[in-house]
Design a protein around this motif. Structure first.
Motif, PDB file in Angstrom:
ATOM      1  N   VAL A   1       0.845  -1.193   0.000  1.00  0.00           N
ATOM      2  CA  VAL A   1       0.000   0.000   0.000  1.00  0.00           C
ATOM      3  C   VAL A   1       0.883   1.247   0.000  1.00  0.00           C
ATOM      4  CG1 VAL A   1      -1.625   1.337   1.381  1.00  0.00           C
ATOM      5  CG2 VAL A   1      -1.952  -1.121   1.097  1.00  0.00           C
ATOM      6  N   ASN A   2       0.540   2.205  -0.847  1.00  0.00           N
ATOM      7  CA  ASN A   2       1.334   3.435  -0.939  1.00  0.00           C
ATOM      8  C   ASN A   2       0.597   4.672  -0.437  1.00  0.00           C
ATOM      9  OD1 ASN A   2       3.644   2.205  -2.258  1.00  0.00           O
ATOM     10  ND2 ASN A   2       2.311   1.991  -4.054  1.00  0.00           N
ATOM     11  N   SER A   3      -0.693   4.524  -0.140  1.00  0.00           N
ATOM     12  CA  SER A   3      -1.491   5.670   0.286  1.00  0.00           C
ATOM     13  C   SER A   3      -2.571   5.204   1.250  1.00  0.00           C
ATOM     14  CB  SER A   3      -2.141   6.338  -0.928  1.00  0.00           C
ATOM     15  OG  SER A   3      -3.140   7.268  -0.526  1.00  0.00           O
ATOM     16  N   ALA A   4      -2.902   6.066   2.199  1.00  0.00           N
ATOM     17  CA  ALA A   4      -3.978   5.758   3.142  1.00  0.00           C
ATOM     18  C   ALA A   4      -5.313   5.587   2.423  1.00  0.00           C
ATOM     19  CB  ALA A   4      -4.077   6.861   4.194  1.00  0.00           C
ATOM     20  N   LYS A   5      -5.441   6.173   1.247  1.00  0.00           N
ATOM     21  CA  LYS A   5      -6.685   6.066   0.494  1.00  0.00           C
ATOM     22  C   LYS A   5      -6.922   4.643  -0.019  1.00  0.00           C
ATOM     23  CE  LYS A   5      -6.509  10.900  -0.974  1.00  0.00           C
ATOM     24  NZ  LYS A   5      -6.403  11.846  -2.119  1.00  0.00           N
ATOM     25  N   GLU A   6      -5.886   3.822   0.030  1.00  0.00           N
ATOM     26  CA  GLU A   6      -6.004   2.428  -0.411  1.00  0.00           C
ATOM     27  C   GLU A   6      -6.433   1.497   0.721  1.00  0.00           C
ATOM     28  OE1 GLU A   6      -2.504   1.114  -2.626  1.00  0.00           O
ATOM     29  OE2 GLU A   6      -1.929   3.223  -2.860  1.00  0.00           O
ATOM     30  N   LEU A   7      -6.714   2.049   1.907  1.00  0.00           N
ATOM     31  CA  LEU A   7      -7.015   1.223   3.076  1.00  0.00           C
ATOM     32  C   LEU A   7      -8.520   1.065   3.332  1.00  0.00           C
ATOM     33  CD1 LEU A   7      -4.269   2.453   5.577  1.00  0.00           C
ATOM     34  CD2 LEU A   7      -4.375   0.252   4.375  1.00  0.00           C
ATOM     35  N   THR A   8      -9.332   1.339   2.360  1.00  0.00           N
ATOM     36  CA  THR A   8     -10.771   1.142   2.515  1.00  0.00           C
ATOM     37  C   THR A   8     -11.063  -0.298   2.916  1.00  0.00           C
ATOM     38  OG1 THR A   8     -11.351   2.879   0.962  1.00  0.00           O
ATOM     39  CG2 THR A   8     -12.985   1.183   1.326  1.00  0.00           C
ATOM     40  N   ASP A   9     -11.898  -0.458   3.949  1.00  0.00           N
ATOM     41  CA  ASP A   9     -12.296  -1.750   4.518  1.00  0.00           C
ATOM     42  C   ASP A   9     -11.186  -2.421   5.333  1.00  0.00           C
ATOM     43  OD1 ASP A   9     -14.879  -1.602   3.390  1.00  0.00           O
ATOM     44  OD2 ASP A   9     -14.141  -2.436   1.494  1.00  0.00           O
ATOM     45  N   ALA A  10     -10.082  -1.733   5.553  1.00  0.00           N
ATOM     46  CA  ALA A  10      -8.989  -2.310   6.338  1.00  0.00           C
ATOM     47  C   ALA A  10      -9.315  -2.270   7.826  1.00  0.00           C
ATOM     48  CB  ALA A  10      -7.699  -1.539   6.077  1.00  0.00           C
ATOM     49  N   ALA A  11      -8.735  -3.210   8.576  1.00  0.00           N
ATOM     50  CA  ALA A  11      -8.792  -3.181  10.040  1.00  0.00           C
ATOM     51  C   ALA A  11      -7.630  -2.334  10.528  1.00  0.00           C
ATOM     52  CB  ALA A  11      -8.699  -4.591  10.609  1.00  0.00           C
TER      53      ALA A  11
END
Length: 343
Positions: free
Chosen positions: A141-151
């Motif tokens: 992952v390179n951006s916080a925007k890619e963490l959708t649905d992450a724990a």
């Protein structure tokens, strides 16, 4: 009727004088208590590398610890006259409110609600921070925007959850918040893979990364999703004590501005610069205004150093945290550190 009005006015005036007197008496209470005890009691965090941690001999070190020591040096002329109380996120404010500690220096964000509703007063911002997210490098992952649905792992009783909610709402995403009661559980859950990410102040993420078995396995993502001005706190309605804590912090900043260091402070006493003379107690009586020795500023710098020295030995690029100064540089160099004039 006239006499009754005069009597009422006199009563009101008497109450006002009494309130002023009571306020003045309370203003020195913490300082008097600290002096009578012979040491400062300062609340710090529990084992946070770079900010507050004990070495093998039990001696405390860290950025927040040095802020406490600066105040002890101002009051006693000795930075070691301080006991440290380890506080957790859930009890830090209660410890201060109850009088268990004299001041709180614990990576604590100054917010409107905390200062207005908790019976606390904050000193100046000593570290400009912001919330971030850290992930295993293997996640790709390179951006916080890619963490959708992450724990996402975090701690209770902080501004972290609200900031995450605001951030993910702004990008139209969702996340699962996984809350742990103490920092060790939080770190271990993240390192063991219980969560895809961990979120906290960026400085705290650097501390967490520093204690990993292999720090290079983890990366702090580029986004800073909040403002987190970290500041020491004291109880409300104690203006003298708040002044001591505030101006001790500003002394660290002003010393760096003026080029005064732990190594050269004895030589700088001979400076002809009027402000340096006031800071080091050569001329005028700034210490007396605080109910302290006029050498209080000299004692801080001699005992602790200036802000730059405190930052570099605890958090800087040569430490395990490897932080650059960023916004925590002097205003004259484009940073946010700005001490009011000593005059």
């Amino acid at each position: 009727m006239k006499n009754r009005i005069l009597q009422l006015c006199a009563t009101v005036a008497g109450i006002a004088v009494g309130l002023v007197a009571a306020t003045s008496a309370n203003a020195a209470t913490t300082l008097e208590t600290v002096k009578a005890r012979g040491k400062l009691i300062c609340g710090v965090s529990m084992s946070t590398p770079g900010f507050a941690t004990a070495d093998a001999k039990g001696h405390m070190g860290g950025f927040d610890v040095d802020v406490c020591r600066a105040v002890a040096a101002a009051v006693f002329g000795d930075p070691e006259k301080v006991d440290f109380v380890l506080t957790n996120i859930n009890t830090r404010f209660q410890a201060l409110q109850s009088g268990e500690i004299d001041m709180l220096s614990r990576q604590t964000t100054l917010t409107f609600s905390r200062e207005v509703s908790l019976g606390l007063d904050f000193g100046p911002t000593v570290f400009y921070d912001g919330q971030g997210l850290m992930v295993p490098k293997s996640l790709g992952v390179n951006s916080a925007k890619e963490l959708t649905d992450a724990a996402i792992c975090t701690l209770p009783g902080t501004t972290t959850a609200q900031n995450l909610s605001d951030f993910f709402r702004s990008i139209g995403g969702k996340f699962e918040l996984v809350v742990f009661e103490n920092p060790d559980e939080n770190r271990n859950a993240f390192f063991s893979g219980r969560c895809e990410a961990i979120s906290s102040d960026r400085s705290d993420l650097a501390s967490i990364r520093a204690v990993a078995n292999n720090p290079d396995d983890y990366v702090v993502l580029p986004e800073t999703i909040s403002k987190e001005p970290l500041a020491p706190a004291v109880r409300q309605n104690d203006s003298n004590w708040r002044d001591i804590v505030s101006w001790s912090a500003w002394m660290l900043m002003a010393a760096e501005e003026r080029g005064i260091t732990q190594a050269n402070v004895d030589e700088m006493v001979k400076s002809e610069d009027p402000e340096i003379q006031r800071m080091l107690g050569v001329n005028e009586e700034l210490g007396k205004m605080l109910n302290l020795d006029n050498k209080w500023g000299y004692n801080i710098i001699k005992g602790v150093g200036n802000y730059g020295e405190v930052f570099e030995r605890n958090l800087g690029t040569r430490t395990a945290l490897g932080l650059t100064r960023g916004p925590n540089t002097r205003w004259s160099e484009g940073g946010l550190l700005y001490a009011p004039p000593f005059r």
